[in-house]
Design an enzyme around this catalytic site. Structure first.
Site, PDB file in Angstrom:
ATOM      1  CD  GLU A   1      -3.052   0.695   0.386  1.00  0.00           C
ATOM      2  OE1 GLU A   1      -2.345   1.863  -0.160  1.00  0.00           O
ATOM      3  OE2 GLU A   1      -4.374   0.589  -0.164  1.00  0.00           O
TER       4      GLU A   1
ATOM      5  CG  ASN B   1      -8.471   2.964   0.498  1.00  0.00           C
ATOM      6  OD1 ASN B   1      -7.193   3.144   0.558  1.00  0.00           O
ATOM      7  ND2 ASN B   1      -8.957   1.812   0.731  1.00  0.00           N
TER       8      ASN B   1
ATOM      9  CG  ASP C   1      -7.401   0.078  -1.991  1.00  0.00           C
ATOM     10  OD1 ASP C   1      -6.994   0.920  -1.272  1.00  0.00           O
ATOM     11  OD2 ASP C   1      -7.304  -1.254  -1.685  1.00  0.00           O
TER      12      ASP C   1
END
Length: 299
Positions: free
Chosen positions: A20, A149, A199
């Site tokens: 991430e 997000n 995302d």
């Protein structure tokens, strides 16, 4: 313009559990990214393909530049600085310690040097959006989120984008660049008819949004009006975020996920958890840094 996209390439066989928060450091021409569940902040050199990591001792979500050889990051329940020369952690303060199942998930700095970051609960809509100002004052900007997000700002700094992944929606707010206030939330990109979830995202120099689609095997580029322009197909089920990097900011780096996949899913998605890159004819925007006005003093 329509983006010309090269073939996605695996640039690092990282096998991350939950890759991430990719972050391009233009000064040092390196890519930072995190593996949330392995408690690692990685530093990748695209020229040499060398990757190293700092074990920060707990889950780590959003990161941002914070001066020479320093990152600011949000972990499970605290903010901290990470010295990227020594690996030393400097805790700032704790948050949401009364909600032990929450953790921090994604974030970015705006052009004024404020650090925006969100918290999430795996099952309940009790996530919050925070803004940390350069004077270290902390502001709650939004509540009742599920998984906050991908974040970003329009080129004219009048709009703020925030993704709520389980709700399959990217929201837009009116944004006041001077005060940092947000208001008038409304859906900007509605994906509730899709089988996947938006995302992490990044904004390019044309004001378009590039959003990684969890469970969607792709990254999608949307124009400033929220219409789909380009879809990059990937050989992995769960891309998680993306950022532009390299000397001309024209290479899109994409983090991916392996955690939670069954064995048959991993067999279909062998490079899950690896780091991808895609060449484009589009340029991204430089990452903003947290502009601390002074050294933090416990308060």
């Amino acid at each position: 313009m329509n983006a010309a996209i090269g073939k996605p390439q695996v640039i690092l066989e990282a096998r991350a559990r939950l890759g991430e928060s990719p972050l391009w450091d233009a000064t040092n021409q390196t890519l930072y990214w995190v593996d949330i569940h392995n408690h690692r902040v990685h530093r990748f050199d695209p020229t040499t393909k060398a990757d190293c990591f700092f074990d920060v001792g707990d889950v780590v979500g959003p990161i941002a530049l914070a001066g020479a050889h320093r990152l600011i990051m949000a972990q499970r329940d605290r903010l901290a600085f990470l010295d990227t020369k020594t690996g030393e952690l400097t805790p700032l303060f704790s948050l949401e310690i009364d909600q032990p199942e929450n953790r921090f998930n994604d974030g970015k700095c705006d052009a004024q040097g404020r650090f925006w970051f969100g918290s999430m609960h795996p099952d309940k809509p009790q996530g919050n959006l925070y803004r940390l100002d350069p004077d270290y004052s902390l502001h709650v900007m939004e509540t009742g989120l599920t998984i906050p997000n991908g974040m970003g700002w329009s080129l004219d700094e009048t709009r703020f984008y925030l993704t709520d992944s389980p709700r399959q929606t990217i929201y837009v707010y009116a944004f006041d660049a001077i005060s940092g206030a947000i208001s008038d939330r409304r859906p900007f990109i509605d994906l509730t008819d899709e089988s996947f979830y938006p995302d992490g995202l990044t904004i390019d120099a044309e004001g378009c949004l590039w959003s990684a689609m969890w469970d969607g095997w792709c990254v999608i580029r949307f124009d400033p009006q929220g219409q789909e322009m380009t879809r990059i197909s990937l050989p992995v089920q769960c891309p998680s975020s993306c950022i532009f990097g390299d000397s001309d900011l024209s290479t899109l780096y994409i983090t991916t996920v392996s955690v939670g996949l069954s064995q048959p899913q991993i067999e279909r998605s062998f490079h899950s958890g690896d780091l991808f890159c895609v060449s484009t004819n589009v340029t991204g925007l430089p990452a903003h840094s947290f502009k601390a006005k002074s050294e933090y003093q416990n308060r």
